[in-house]
Design an enzyme around this catalytic site. Sequence first.
Site: not given
Length: 749
Positions: A22, A433, A632, A636
């Site tokens: 369905c 990072d 962040d 980046d």
Amino acid sequence: MTVTSDAKPLRLAITGMSCAGCVAAVETALSGVAGVAKAQVNFAERTAQVMGDVAAATLIDAVRAAGYEAAELRDTHAEAEEREAAEQAHYRRLVRNTLIAGLLAAPLMIAEMAGWLPALTAPNGPRFWIATGLLTLAAMVYSGGHFFIGAWRQFRHHTANMDTLIALGTGAAWLYSMLVTLFPASVPSLARHAYFEAAVTIIALINLGSALESRARGKASAAIQRLLGLQPKTARVVEGDLERDVPIESIGIAMLIRVRPGEKIPVDGEITSGQSLVDEAMLTGEALPVTKREGDPVTGGTVNQTGTFVFRARRVGSDTVLAQIIASVRQAQSSKPPIARLADRVAAIFVPSVLIIAVLTALVWFNFGPEPRLSYMLVTTLTVLIIACPCALGLATPISIMVGVGKAAEYGILIRDGAALQRAGQLTTVVLDKTGTVTIGRPTVTAIVAAPGFEETEIFRLAAGLEAGSEHPLARAILDAAGERGLTLSPVAQFQAITGQGAVGQVENRTLMVGNRRLLAERSIDTTPLHTEAERWAAQGQTPVFVAVDGALAGLIMVADPPKPDAAAAIARLRALGLRLVLLTGDHAATAHAIAAQVGIDEVFAEVSPTDKAKLIVDLQADGAVVGMVGDGINDAPALAQADVGFAMGTGTDIAIESAGITVVRGSLHGIADAVAISRATLSNIRQNLVGAFLYNILGIPLAAGALYPATGLLLNPMLAGAAMALSSFTVVSNANRLRSFHPRGTPT
Ligand code: ADP
Ligand code: MG
């Protein structure tokens, strides 16, 4: 913090969906409407989410035309309660259905087994069996009417679903039994047996299965309920000297709201007076309460502890962080990971396939079966129709995704979709990072070294003058230090930021350069006189910032950005999960190595420019690594996008959920370990469900058709098939519910 997302999706409550097939039908119907960009059905929640420029009424018509019912959802408090009540009523109805059918089925079965039932040919046989048949019909209409209505609706739209299988199976059993009762002469004497008790038992069992499943599904959607429950219904608005309680819907931006001890904060805003400790755990997963003072932001749904304060509303309604978290969790809960594709493809053709198998079974037994052929044919065909369960297959993935995504939300982890969830569980390498991810991200100046002929304050004044034009965290540190020394800064001219290196410009008519060694070296300034000094500080994890004035080396400013207090512990957890860890930074190599050593990472890529960060991810992927990148989300972005899973840390003010596959609302690396652990647990839960559902059908259907009969004489009792079918989807939902007690940190928190 803000969660950015596209226009608000329209949400519909869908009724009449009994199986996974369905879902495909409703999705196709919705997608076919002009203006719909994307339509997703959440089978576990029985809702649909539609993106695009289209009216709800048009969508509802489309769903109706496909044989289902729909109603628009607006998610006000009243509506949430109505839906809860409707769900409860549905559950009670299923229990009642089970009881009524069971009340007839149980004595019939006991009497049958004890041999108390009269034979059809006995003197009062026909009268007894006709009465039983009529009672059975009444029970089937009362307790199983919805199967027949559903099947009929499907039939009118030239489709079939699970209702079709149940209606055909039990309907055929009843008709045959009635035929035998009324015209015994029309069937061979050996085949004169009535199957009323089978029909009514199957109806009872399937209702019981649905009731159990509905209960378990309610538990599975507890995460959304929990988030919805975080929002209080009223707020205390301050107007001059007056205070009054108003419903949360009528709070406007800039209204002043008082929050007393122990109360939930109603919307997002900023404290204007007072101070308190606020428990943000339910939103961020962060256990420690946070101190909030005048000027600090507060988030709706968090809990005020001891103090009293007044705050000004900044975001209300669907703009609040809580509302957006709820929207994002919902969105993720109804999305499917690639692992679900096979099951979905099978589910889409499941019911027609079972119908064909049922017909084949009937033909084989009728033509090649032993006597009484009619009885064997009926029993095997009925059993095939009843045991086949597309529900288990269709529920296997969405129900686990629903629980897994909810579990993640509990830990302040927002997962964008099923694909991100699946990828996160498969990661082999995590690239981190440095600045703001592993470190606190609020650097401070610790020392300054002046080159011969320069003075400390002069270097500070000029460097800070230049950095006033920069957005970099290092620039802020230098500006703060100049401020503390009470220096007056001169304006900067011809400011230019050199990405990944520093900045250049004119201050007090002198040419200034502030940045890393490369910045100066590339502009042929000799940095060797300060190398030993720079390396000495860098070895302790501090960042040396070189300053040049009028083409000559002027000095060195040391900036420290220590690791977050819990970074080492979180990294140890990531390592324990078997992940390869890489520190990636544009910073000085010695600094990067020192920080890496402090937190326990042994692979370092330092002095990497922002564009090379993405290239490095490509290289890792080329070597076969499945890479998660933690950053962040702003600096980046290319690396985050390149990675298989981008993790955005919500430390700052904005969480850009669109740029990352997974957003960690609180800025702790523990969130990454939690996300990976939850993804893995969810994925293995999905696998268990899929294997279970596939095996169940692959073994159950041939067994029901009598595949073992020629060799062993074994045939499945149709009532047993009903019980198995009722249990199969309940098992899947219960297995998914086991995820609710999963603790990503190994121990209950
Ligand atoms: P990270 O990977 O640490 O975020 P960035 O790419 O932002 O690094 O910057 C790389 C390096 O360039 C910094 O470590 C710093 O040495 C230097 N740098 C960049 N911008 C500035 C600035 N405004 N002031 C001083 N140094 C800077
Ligand atoms: Mg950075």
